[in-house]
Design a protein around this motif. Structure first.
Motif, PDB file in Angstrom:
ATOM      1  N   ASN A  48       0.818  -1.213   0.000  1.00 47.12           N
ATOM      2  CA  ASN A  48       0.000   0.000   0.000  1.00 47.12           C
ATOM      3  C   ASN A  48       0.852   1.262   0.000  1.00 47.12           C
ATOM      4  N   TYR A 106       2.200   1.619  -3.464  1.00 44.66           N
ATOM      5  CA  TYR A 106       1.097   2.028  -4.343  1.00 44.66           C
ATOM      6  C   TYR A 106       0.829   3.532  -4.192  1.00 44.66           C
ATOM      7  N   GLN A 107       0.722   3.998  -2.959  1.00 43.21           N
ATOM      8  CA  GLN A 107       0.442   5.422  -2.719  1.00 43.21           C
ATOM      9  C   GLN A 107       1.537   6.316  -3.304  1.00 43.21           C
ATOM     10  N   LYS A 148       1.289   6.246  -7.118  1.00 44.65           N
ATOM     11  CA  LYS A 148       0.146   7.056  -7.552  1.00 44.65           C
ATOM     12  C   LYS A 148       0.464   8.544  -7.417  1.00 44.65           C
ATOM     13  N   LEU A 184       4.053   1.449  -9.193  1.00 45.27           N
ATOM     14  CA  LEU A 184       2.706   0.868  -9.235  1.00 45.27           C
ATOM     15  C   LEU A 184       2.771  -0.624  -9.555  1.00 45.27           C
ATOM     16  N   SER A 240       3.973  -2.474  -6.515  1.00 43.11           N
ATOM     17  CA  SER A 240       2.928  -2.618  -5.492  1.00 43.11           C
ATOM     18  C   SER A 240       2.039  -3.823  -5.801  1.00 43.11           C
ATOM     19  N   VAL A 241       1.765  -4.050  -7.075  1.00 47.16           N
ATOM     20  CA  VAL A 241       0.942  -5.194  -7.481  1.00 47.16           C
ATOM     21  C   VAL A 241       1.694  -6.499  -7.247  1.00 47.16           C
ATOM     22  N   LEU A 250      -4.121  -5.112  -5.350  1.00 43.83           N
ATOM     23  CA  LEU A 250      -4.035  -3.712  -5.778  1.00 43.83           C
ATOM     24  C   LEU A 250      -4.163  -3.559  -7.295  1.00 43.83           C
ATOM     25  N   ASN A 277      -6.991  -1.399  -8.355  1.00 48.01           N
ATOM     26  CA  ASN A 277      -6.747   0.009  -7.994  1.00 48.01           C
ATOM     27  C   ASN A 277      -5.844   0.675  -9.025  1.00 48.01           C
ATOM     28  N   VAL A 278      -4.789  -0.033  -9.430  1.00 50.15           N
ATOM     29  CA  VAL A 278      -3.863   0.510 -10.425  1.00 50.15           C
ATOM     30  C   VAL A 278      -4.588   0.670 -11.771  1.00 50.15           C
ATOM     31  N   TYR A 336      -6.696   3.730 -11.531  1.00 55.49           N
ATOM     32  CA  TYR A 336      -5.825   4.919 -11.574  1.00 55.49           C
ATOM     33  C   TYR A 336      -5.522   5.287 -13.031  1.00 55.49           C
ATOM     34  N   TYR A 395      -3.737  -4.027 -16.510  1.00 52.76           N
ATOM     35  CA  TYR A 395      -3.878  -4.299 -15.080  1.00 52.76           C
ATOM     36  C   TYR A 395      -5.234  -4.914 -14.742  1.00 52.76           C
TER      37      TYR A 395
END
Length: 167
Positions: free
Chosen positions: A33, A36-37, A40, A48, A51-52, A58, A61-62, A65, A88
């Motif tokens: 996380n 990821y933050q 982003k 990114l 993070s995955v 995630l 989420n990606v 984004y 993604y």
């Protein structure tokens, strides 16, 4: 690790966080996380992606984004962001990419440029959509048809054509 994360050094981030996770596996989701933050916040695709790798949850989420970014951008940049979102998401945006490709290809000034654009992105397009787009493109390029050909059946073996003037 925080310093490497702040400057976007993904290999250093990965190495340091792997060691931390080795000591405490429960850190994996929190680390994912955090990465990821930061990815982003900075728009860093490598962060990114990392993070995955740490938390596959995630992925959506990606994708979202990049989908939002694609709507904020125009032209090829928008298409690039949409393709990343599609990758993604596992193909969720395939149809939307097709529409964006047609929009971009139809904006080309010559039939050759348009054809190259369509060929390059053919995996995202349906034949029916290309046909409809072609009619619009060539009508815009050359104007509406001036004659209409109506075929009428004369007998069982031949057709007779009838030409009418059009607008």
């Amino acid at each position: 690790a925080d310093y490497a994360l702040n400057i976007g050094r993904t290999s250093a981030v990965s190495s340091l966080y792997d060691k931390a996770i080795g000591y405490d596996p429960n850190l994996k989701r929190a680390i994912a996380n955090q990465i990821y933050q930061k990815g982003k916040q900075t728009g860093n695709d490598r962060l990114l992606s990392l993070s995955v790798l740490y938390d596959n949850g995630l992925r959506e989420n990606v994708a979202e984004y990049y989908h939002v970014l694609s709507q904020e951008k125009r032209g090829d940049t928008s298409l690039s962001m949409l393709k990343k979102a599609n990758n993604y998401s596992g193909g969720k945006y395939q149809h939307e990419i097709g529409n964006k490709v047609l929009e971009i290809c139809d904006s080309k000034s010559s039939p050759d440029e348009r054809s190259r654009c369509l060929d390059k992105n053919s995996k995202y397009l349906e034949k029916k959509a290309i046909f409809k787009s072609s009619v619009k493109f060539y009508t815009k390029l050359w104007g509406p048809p001036t004659k209409v050909l109506n075929l009428g059946k004369k007998d069982d073996s031949e057709y007779v054509g009838h030409v009418e003037s059009g607008d």
